[in-house]
Design a protein around this motif. Structure first.
Motif, short mmCIF file in Angstrom:
data_model
loop_
_atom_site.label_atom_id
_atom_site.label_comp_id
_atom_site.label_asym_id
_atom_site.label_seq_id
_atom_site.Cartn_x
_atom_site.Cartn_y
_atom_site.Cartn_z
N PRO A 162 -21.41 125.35 80.17
CA PRO A 162 -22.71 125.99 79.89
C PRO A 162 -23.00 126.05 78.40
O PRO A 162 -22.11 126.32 77.58
CB PRO A 162 -22.54 127.40 80.48
N GLY A 163 -24.26 125.78 78.06
CA GLY A 163 -24.70 125.96 76.69
C GLY A 163 -24.53 124.78 75.77
O GLY A 163 -25.13 124.73 74.69
N LEU A 164 -23.71 123.79 76.15
CA LEU A 164 -23.40 122.71 75.22
C LEU A 164 -24.62 121.84 74.94
O LEU A 164 -24.78 121.32 73.83
CB LEU A 164 -22.25 121.86 75.77
N TYR A 165 -25.51 121.69 75.91
CA TYR A 165 -26.72 120.90 75.68
C TYR A 165 -27.62 121.56 74.63
O TYR A 165 -28.32 120.88 73.89
CB TYR A 165 -27.52 120.75 76.97
N GLU A 166 -27.58 122.88 74.58
CA GLU A 166 -28.58 123.59 73.79
C GLU A 166 -28.09 124.03 72.42
O GLU A 166 -28.90 124.39 71.57
CB GLU A 166 -29.06 124.82 74.59
N GLY A 167 -26.78 124.01 72.18
CA GLY A 167 -26.31 124.43 70.88
C GLY A 167 -24.80 124.54 70.83
O GLY A 167 -24.11 124.25 71.81
N PRO A 168 -24.26 124.96 69.70
CA PRO A 168 -22.80 125.07 69.56
C PRO A 168 -22.21 126.07 70.55
O PRO A 168 -22.83 127.10 70.87
CB PRO A 168 -22.62 125.55 68.11
N VAL A 169 -21.01 125.78 71.04
CA VAL A 169 -20.26 126.67 71.93
C VAL A 169 -18.81 126.66 71.45
O VAL A 169 -18.45 125.93 70.52
CB VAL A 169 -20.33 126.21 73.40
N ARG A 170 -17.98 127.45 72.09
CA ARG A 170 -16.55 127.41 71.82
C ARG A 170 -15.85 126.79 73.02
O ARG A 170 -16.04 127.20 74.16
CB ARG A 170 -16.01 128.81 71.54
N LEU A 171 -15.02 125.78 72.73
CA LEU A 171 -14.26 125.08 73.76
C LEU A 171 -12.78 125.18 73.39
O LEU A 171 -12.37 124.68 72.35
CB LEU A 171 -14.67 123.61 73.86
N GLY A 172 -12.01 125.83 74.24
CA GLY A 172 -10.60 125.98 73.95
C GLY A 172 -10.32 126.66 72.63
O GLY A 172 -9.30 126.42 71.98
N GLY A 173 -11.23 127.54 72.20
CA GLY A 173 -11.08 128.22 70.93
C GLY A 173 -11.66 127.46 69.75
O GLY A 173 -11.65 127.97 68.62
N LEU A 174 -12.18 126.26 69.96
CA LEU A 174 -12.73 125.44 68.88
C LEU A 174 -14.25 125.48 68.90
O LEU A 174 -14.87 125.45 69.97
CB LEU A 174 -12.27 123.98 69.03
N ARG A 175 -14.85 125.54 67.73
CA ARG A 175 -16.31 125.42 67.64
C ARG A 175 -16.70 123.99 67.97
O ARG A 175 -16.17 123.04 67.37
CB ARG A 175 -16.80 125.80 66.26
N ALA A 176 -17.64 123.81 68.89
CA ALA A 176 -18.00 122.47 69.35
C ALA A 176 -19.50 122.38 69.56
O ALA A 176 -20.15 123.36 69.95
CB ALA A 176 -17.28 122.14 70.66
N GLU A 177 -20.04 121.21 69.29
CA GLU A 177 -21.44 120.94 69.59
C GLU A 177 -21.57 119.51 70.09
O GLU A 177 -20.74 118.63 69.80
CB GLU A 177 -22.32 121.17 68.37
N LEU A 178 -22.60 119.28 70.87
CA LEU A 178 -22.80 117.98 71.49
C LEU A 178 -23.11 116.91 70.45
O LEU A 178 -23.91 117.14 69.53
CB LEU A 178 -23.94 118.06 72.50
N CYS A 179 -22.49 115.77 70.58
CA CYS A 179 -22.81 114.58 69.78
C CYS A 179 -23.42 113.58 70.76
O CYS A 179 -22.69 112.88 71.48
CB CYS A 179 -21.55 114.03 69.12
N ASP A 180 -24.73 113.55 70.83
CA ASP A 180 -25.44 112.88 71.91
C ASP A 180 -25.62 111.39 71.62
O ASP A 180 -26.66 110.95 71.14
CB ASP A 180 -26.80 113.55 72.12
N VAL A 181 -24.60 110.60 71.93
CA VAL A 181 -24.65 109.16 71.65
C VAL A 181 -25.37 108.44 72.78
O VAL A 181 -25.28 108.84 73.95
CB VAL A 181 -23.23 108.57 71.46
N PRO A 182 -26.10 107.36 72.48
CA PRO A 182 -26.75 106.57 73.54
C PRO A 182 -25.70 105.99 74.49
O PRO A 182 -24.59 105.65 74.07
CB PRO A 182 -27.48 105.47 72.76
N GLN A 183 -26.09 105.83 75.76
CA GLN A 183 -25.14 105.31 76.74
C GLN A 183 -25.86 104.80 77.97
O GLN A 183 -27.04 105.09 78.19
CB GLN A 183 -24.15 106.40 77.15
N GLN A 184 -25.14 104.03 78.79
CA GLN A 184 -25.57 103.56 80.11
C GLN A 184 -26.90 102.81 80.06
O GLN A 184 -27.71 102.90 80.98
CB GLN A 184 -25.65 104.73 81.09
N GLU A 185 -27.12 102.07 78.99
CA GLU A 185 -28.37 101.34 78.83
C GLU A 185 -28.28 99.98 79.52
O GLU A 185 -27.28 99.27 79.39
CB GLU A 185 -28.67 101.14 77.34
#
Length: 457
Positions: free
Chosen positions: A358-381
């Protein structure tokens, strides 16, 4: 004492099709499913490797290989510690260069037979600044799976670094059992009824095709690019309100207007598109990494009196009735090369608020204690002529349009995107407007064209 070779395991119908697509173009990244996250804290790579080993032990498809056998493609598993974290030191790279490296890591081809269909690459710019790229081939994954594996990977990481657990790890499904269940369903009376339903639904209809900028190559290609449509916040609000007033879903509204845009853009009066739907029908499968997808054929038929609301209502009805038959793989209905593919265009929904992180699409979250944010790379083209993914979150709706660049110029797809947007607006203003009656030229442009047609004084 020699260790006996692993026993080959069968593939699902969908996996067999993806395996064949890979054989035809093994270097293509079109079926690479990717989730990359930017990590802003110090990452312990030894712990991340331990977490990765636990992850692939939990999800058997992530440690699977897909060799050819005398009886066709098969699957074999390898020990969990055979899957290694790939750490790449990339100092002195700015953000743009780091993003390009993430995209390159995402697009690297898979060697399904001997290296498997999953990799994790850590691009470390500094001890407290890195991008983790998790990439799978579609043969072992789907959109939900990619988020599940990231959730589970960082849960394992956090458990090893003293982070409080959210609860016991949910049970993950058995993929061999999923394949056996699919085969049993296909052969059952229910499976035969589902096949009959789809045959009737698709009878007399061909795959939707937009007019192309170049002739279709004799052999299918998988080269692609992406453009996007983001609905303004006010439009998104009106979409939710108008759809609810008519007892329809926002996605059905967007799907119906998408079909109308295809019709107005040259796809004809009657055609099929595909809507990928989940086959996660058991509690265990909802937490398992795998290719839990079957496409639902959705028909469109337009006549002189067909309104935009008619098209939207038909789309919703077909989605609801089709879900009752979603266990049957529609690839079995292709009918051979004389009929051609069932779909060349697809449209699907991704609801961000239902994703496992939850929340990763919309902004930074904590994953396993680490600050994380989505790096939205192009794919499946380039998987099909055109694939559309509608992303829904608290902010509204964004559509990602991925298209085959051997068929279409960017300007052509952008023109189609704008046509769809105009039809969405028209449908919200007056749902009972005829699908063929909407003016597709902006008022200022229309006035200018009429002025030109009248001749300058």
């Amino acid at each position: 004492m020699s260790v006996p070779p692993p026993v080959p395991l069968p593939l699902s119908v969908g996996q067999e099709g993806l395996w064949l697509a890979h054989q035809l173009d093994p270097a293509s990244p079109a079926y690479n499913v990717v989730l990359a996250v930017r990590l802003r804290d110090r990452v312990r790579t030894d712990v991340l490797q331990e977490a990765l080993t636990a992850l692939v032990a939990r999800h058997e498809l992530l440690r699977s290989r897909f060799p050819a056998t005398e009886s066709g493609p098969a699957r074999v598993t390898v020990p969990a510690d055979d899957v290694r974290l790939d750490v790449r030191e990339v100092p002195d790279h700015d953000d743009d260069a780091l993003f390009r490296l993430a995209q390159e890591a995402a697009e690297e081809p898979f060697r399904l037979a001997d290296r498997g269909a999953f990799r994790a690459v850590l691009l470390r710019r500094a001890p407290d600044d890195a991008v983790l790229v998790t990439a799978t081939h579609h043969i072992v994954s789907d959109a939900t799976s990619q988020w599940l594996l990231v959730r589970d990977l960082f849960a394992e990481y956090g458990a090893r670094t003293g982070q409080p657990a959210a609860g016991p790890a949910p049970a993950a499904g058995d993929w061999s059992g999923q394949v056996a269940s699919e085969r049993a369903f296909i052969a059952s009376p229910r499976g035969e009824r589902a096949a009959a339903y789809w045959r009737e639904r698709c009878a007399g209809l061909a795959a939707a095709e937009l007019p192309t900028d170049r002739p279709r190559p004799p052999q299918r290609t998988l080269n692609g690019a992406t453009t996007e449509l983001e609905l303004p916040a006010a439009t998104a609000g009106r979409l939710r309100e108008t759809a609810a007033r008519h007892a329809l879903t926002p996605f059905a509204w967007l799907l119906g207007t998408f079909q109308a845009a295809l019709h107005r853009s040259g796809a004809g009066d009657a055609f099929l598109i595909g809507c990928p739907a989940t086959t996660r029908f058991t509690p265990e499968s909802r937490n398992a990494v795998g290719y839990y997808v079957n496409a639902l054929p959705v028909a469109a038929r337009f006549g002189p009196s067909t309104t935009l609301l008619d098209t939207v209502e038909s789309a919703q009805h077909q989605l609801r009735t089709g879900l009752a038959h979603a266990r049957h793989p529609v690839e079995l209905l292709d009918g051979g090369p004389g009929r051609g593919p069932l779909f060349r265009i697809s449209c699907t929904l991704v609801a961000a608020d239902r994703l496992p992180v939850p929340g990763l699409y919309e902004g930074p979250v904590r994953l396993g204690g680490l600050r994380a944010e989505l790096c939205d790379v192009p794919q499946q083209e380039g998987q099909l002529d055109l694939t559309v993914e509608v992303l829904q979150d608290s902010r509204g709706f964004r559509a990602v349009l991925r298209y085959n660049t051997d068929l279409f110029d960017a300007a052509t797809v952008e023109r189609f995107r704008d046509t769809w947007h105009r039809l969405v607006d028209a449908s919200l203003d007056a749902p009972d407007t005829g699908a063929g009656d909407v003016v597709l030229v902006a008022p200022d442009d229309l006035e200018f064209l009429l002025f030109l047609g009248a001749g300058a004084p």
